[in-house]
Design an enzyme around this catalytic site. Structure first.
Site, short mmCIF file in Angstrom:
data_model
loop_
_atom_site.label_atom_id
_atom_site.label_comp_id
_atom_site.label_asym_id
_atom_site.label_seq_id
_atom_site.Cartn_x
_atom_site.Cartn_y
_atom_site.Cartn_z
N SER A 229 7.89 6.68 -0.08
CA SER A 229 6.82 6.37 0.87
C SER A 229 7.16 7.06 2.18
O SER A 229 7.84 6.49 3.03
CB SER A 229 6.73 4.85 1.06
OG SER A 229 6.32 4.26 -0.13
N PHE A 230 6.69 8.28 2.34
CA PHE A 230 7.11 9.10 3.47
C PHE A 230 6.27 8.77 4.71
O PHE A 230 6.79 8.34 5.72
CB PHE A 230 7.01 10.58 3.08
CG PHE A 230 8.00 11.43 3.82
CD1 PHE A 230 9.36 11.26 3.63
CD2 PHE A 230 7.57 12.40 4.72
CE1 PHE A 230 10.27 12.04 4.32
CE2 PHE A 230 8.48 13.19 5.41
CZ PHE A 230 9.82 13.02 5.21
N HIS A 231 4.99 9.04 4.62
CA HIS A 231 3.97 8.54 5.56
C HIS A 231 4.00 9.07 6.99
O HIS A 231 3.09 8.76 7.77
CB HIS A 231 3.96 7.01 5.61
CG HIS A 231 3.79 6.33 4.30
ND1 HIS A 231 2.94 6.79 3.33
CD2 HIS A 231 4.36 5.21 3.77
CE1 HIS A 231 2.98 5.98 2.27
NE2 HIS A 231 3.85 5.03 2.50
N GLY B 99 6.92 -5.45 -3.42
CA GLY B 99 8.37 -5.43 -3.28
C GLY B 99 8.98 -4.05 -3.20
O GLY B 99 8.35 -3.04 -3.50
N GLU B 100 10.23 -4.04 -2.74
CA GLU B 100 11.00 -2.80 -2.63
C GLU B 100 11.98 -2.78 -3.82
O GLU B 100 12.97 -3.52 -3.84
CB GLU B 100 11.75 -2.78 -1.29
CG GLU B 100 12.81 -1.71 -1.15
CD GLU B 100 12.34 -0.30 -1.56
OE1 GLU B 100 11.40 0.22 -0.96
OE2 GLU B 100 12.94 0.27 -2.50
N SER C 13 8.97 3.81 -6.81
CA SER C 13 8.62 4.17 -5.44
C SER C 13 9.48 3.37 -4.47
O SER C 13 9.56 2.15 -4.56
CB SER C 13 7.14 3.86 -5.18
OG SER C 13 6.83 4.08 -3.82
N ASN D 90 -5.98 1.87 2.27
CA ASN D 90 -6.80 0.78 1.73
C ASN D 90 -6.78 -0.38 2.71
O ASN D 90 -5.72 -0.92 3.02
CB ASN D 90 -6.23 0.32 0.38
CG ASN D 90 -6.42 1.39 -0.68
OD1 ASN D 90 -7.50 1.95 -0.82
ND2 ASN D 90 -5.35 1.71 -1.39
N CYS E 268 7.92 -8.97 0.13
CA CYS E 268 8.81 -7.86 0.46
C CYS E 268 9.47 -8.17 1.79
O CYS E 268 8.81 -8.67 2.71
CB CYS E 268 8.00 -6.56 0.57
SG CYS E 268 9.00 -5.09 0.82
N CYS F 228 0.89 -2.22 5.30
CA CYS F 228 0.95 -2.77 3.94
C CYS F 228 0.73 -4.27 3.93
O CYS F 228 1.37 -5.01 4.66
CB CYS F 228 2.32 -2.44 3.32
SG CYS F 228 2.56 -3.21 1.71
N CYS G 92 6.33 -2.78 6.52
CA CYS G 92 5.55 -1.58 6.82
C CYS G 92 4.22 -2.05 7.40
O CYS G 92 3.56 -2.93 6.83
CB CYS G 92 5.37 -0.76 5.55
SG CYS G 92 6.97 -0.30 4.84
N CYS H 229 1.10 -0.83 -12.90
CA CYS H 229 1.79 -0.93 -11.60
C CYS H 229 2.50 -2.28 -11.57
O CYS H 229 1.87 -3.33 -11.60
CB CYS H 229 0.74 -0.80 -10.49
SG CYS H 229 1.47 -0.86 -8.86
N GLU I 173 1.54 -9.93 -8.59
CA GLU I 173 0.38 -9.25 -9.15
C GLU I 173 0.80 -7.99 -9.90
O GLU I 173 1.72 -7.30 -9.50
CB GLU I 173 -0.60 -8.92 -8.02
CG GLU I 173 -1.23 -10.19 -7.52
CD GLU I 173 -2.06 -10.03 -6.25
OE1 GLU I 173 -3.00 -10.80 -6.09
OE2 GLU I 173 -1.77 -9.16 -5.44
N CYS J 73 -3.53 0.09 -3.84
CA CYS J 73 -2.20 0.17 -3.20
C CYS J 73 -2.19 -0.60 -1.89
O CYS J 73 -3.08 -0.44 -1.07
CB CYS J 73 -1.86 1.60 -2.81
SG CYS J 73 -1.75 2.73 -4.16
N1 SAH Z 1 7.95 -0.86 -1.73
C1 SAH Z 1 7.76 0.37 -2.39
C2 SAH Z 1 6.77 0.31 -3.52
C3 SAH Z 1 5.49 -0.46 -3.34
S1 SAH Z 1 4.23 0.18 -2.30
C4 SAH Z 1 7.37 1.43 -1.40
O1 SAH Z 1 7.06 1.12 -0.27
O2 SAH Z 1 7.43 2.60 -1.77
C5 SAH Z 1 3.42 1.47 -3.22
C6 SAH Z 1 2.76 2.52 -2.30
O3 SAH Z 1 1.57 2.02 -1.66
C7 SAH Z 1 3.69 2.95 -1.17
O4 SAH Z 1 3.67 4.33 -0.96
C8 SAH Z 1 3.08 2.25 0.01
O5 SAH Z 1 3.47 2.84 1.19
C9 SAH Z 1 1.61 2.37 -0.29
N2 SAH Z 1 0.78 1.45 0.47
C10 SAH Z 1 1.12 0.26 0.99
N3 SAH Z 1 0.07 -0.29 1.65
C11 SAH Z 1 -0.95 0.58 1.55
C12 SAH Z 1 -2.31 0.55 2.00
N4 SAH Z 1 -2.80 -0.48 2.67
N5 SAH Z 1 -3.08 1.61 1.71
C13 SAH Z 1 -2.60 2.64 0.98
N6 SAH Z 1 -1.34 2.70 0.52
C14 SAH Z 1 -0.51 1.68 0.81
FE1 SF4 Z 2 7.43 -3.38 1.18
FE2 SF4 Z 2 6.62 -1.04 0.15
FE3 SF4 Z 2 4.88 -2.64 1.43
FE4 SF4 Z 2 6.76 -1.37 2.81
S1 SF4 Z 2 5.06 -0.42 1.65
S2 SF4 Z 2 6.19 -3.53 3.05
S3 SF4 Z 2 8.47 -1.42 1.39
S4 SF4 Z 2 5.96 -3.11 -0.48
#
Ligand code: SAH
Ligand code: SF4
Length: 396
Positions: free
Chosen positions: A253-255, A199-200, A231, A330, A139, A146, A143, A132, A119, A373
């Site tokens: 993606s610190f979180h 993806g990463e 990212s 989200n 992936c 995600c 996480c 994007c 997508e 996201c």
């Molecule tokens: N894999 C990479 C890039 C893709 S994710 C990464 O993890 O950085 C892009 C961003 O969306 C990341 O910061 C990810 O942590 C965030 N993200 C993933 N799932 C989400 C969700 N359900 N709600 C909000 N942000 C989310």
């Molecule tokens: Fe993969 Fe990024 Fe989603 Fe983590 S947040 S599962 S690294 S796409």
């Protein structure tokens, strides 16, 4: 951006673009680096003396003008156009579904070789238009917040499939610059790229690098490296290489502010913890000559959203030029978390802002079409991988 954002209601066009049976035999020029393009032209019979000039001409037709048919390359002699057509093709992935959200966000479901789907999301804003882009089908990381992480990884995208996403969006936006128009014009519809799709990206380093080099090339799509943001979840060994070999903006993606919490949210933290990640990030702006690192921080109710978390975050990032992007969680079907309340998010943002950091709250876009996201996931793969399977694949 001068063009108004499209405001059409959700629409769904199913596009049927037949795949040429003979296509497989010809080499696709999309995604080749400049040296590889030149070598391919020489292989096909271009005299070495002319190769540099031909490379530039073909490059400009593909990436500056958006031409897909060799017969339109009017500054090349007809027999040479025929030679190119015999050996090569200019092919981008196929758009299977196109959806437009109420807020103007566009989502494309794109089919790539092997029948896989990824997508791509286009987000129009007042001062920019951001694409994007996905770097993998699914992936390997998991996480826990995600949606993409619940999809079984099928494969890395090729450089061609990555830059192809940008070309598809420009096709749909009708944005191949007219002759004489300044390609650096900030009124472009597609002015920024974020590698924040599926993806990463740092687990597919070479292909992402080659595709972004194509996007930055001044004789083609010509986006500034300052308008490209990659990212990563924190693939520490590849961060220095990103600075050296791509030089784009970095988001991480610190979180979470403790290893215990980050281990559960972003499991790659078990491999490279917060301290190791911060050490790598500290070096990044120096090497890449970029301004600030974006810290992405998803706001999860009662998990990582306390005042104490905000204060710890400020302590951790001290000395790193940073902006903190707060992302309201989200939701997706079956997600194990809830979004923090608006008041909580504002309070968290306020603490960070008062410490001197920009702390924008990311407005979810395209939620009605599941384009926000972390909601990206193609319809083809729904099986959740077992933890053991992921561990075996990633070595985590
Ligand atoms: N894999 C990479 C890039 C893709 S994710 C990464 O993890 O950085 C892009 C961003 O969306 C990341 O910061 C990810 O942590 C965030 N993200 C993933 N799932 C989400 C969700 N359900 N709600 C909000 N942000 C989310
Ligand atoms: Fe993969 Fe990024 Fe989603 Fe983590 S947040 S599962 S690294 S796409």
């Amino acid at each position: 951006m001068t063009n108004p954002a499209p405001t059409a209601p959700i629409t769904q066009d199913v596009l049927t673009i037949p795949r040429k049976a003979a296509a497989e035999a010809k080499r696709n020029l999309v995604g080749l680096t400049r040296p590889d393009l030149r070598a391919a032209l020489i292989d096909a019979g271009t005299p070495e003396k002319q190769a540099k000039m031909r490379e530039t001409q073909v490059w400009q037709w593909i990436y500056a003008k958006g031409v897909r048919d060799f017969s339109q390359m009017t500054n090349l002699a007809k027999p040479y156009r025929a030679l190119l057509a015999e050996n090569f093709e200019i092919r981008v992935p196929e758009v299977v579904v196109r959806k437009v959200s109420e807020d103007g966000t566009r989502k494309y479901l794109v089919r790539i070789a092997g029948g896989h789907e990824v997508e791509v999301v286009y987000i129009p804003e007042d001062d920019r238009g951001t694409l994007c882009v996905s770097s993998q089908v699914g992936c390997t990381l998991t996480c826990s917040f995600c949606h993409t992480g619940t999809q079984k990884l099928v494969r890395n995208l090729t450089a061609s499939e990555i830059i192809g996403q940008v070309m598809i969006a420009r096709d749909d936006l009708g944005e191949w610059p007219e002759p004489g128009r300044n390609p650096k014009d900030e009124t472009r519809l597609l002015s920024n790229i974020v590698l924040m799709g599926m993806g990463e990206p740092l687990y597919n380093f070479e292909n992402v690098r080659d595709a972004m080099k194509i996007a930055m090339d001044p004789e083609g799509i010509s986006l500034s490296r300052r308008r490209i943001t990659l990212s990563t979840s924190g693939v520490v060994p590849e961060i220095a290489r990103t600075a050296e070999e791509i030089g784009c903006q970095l988001a991480v993606s610190f979180h979470a502010t403790t290893d215990a919490v980050r281990d559960t949210l972003v499991p790659i933290n078990k491999r490279w913890n917060i301290q190791e990640l911060l050490d790598a990030l500290r070096e990044y702006p120096k090497v890449s000559n970029s301004e600030r690192i974006t810290f992405e921080y998803v706001m999860l109710k009662d998990v990582n959203d306390s005042d104490e978390d905000a204060r710890r975050l400020i302590e951790l990032i001290k000395g790193i030029p940073a902006k903190i992007n707060l992302i309201p969680f989200n939701e997706w079907p079956g997600a194990p978390y809830q979004r923090s309340s608006n008041n909580r998010i504002r309070r968290f943002a306020d603490i960070i802002y008062k410490a001197g950091y920009a702390s924008p709250i990311r407005t979810p876009r395209g939620e009605d079409i599941m384009a926000a996201c972390g909601q990206l996931k193609s319809a083809t793969e729904r099986a959740r991988k077992s933890r053991a399977q992921i561990a075996a694949e990633t070595g985590l």
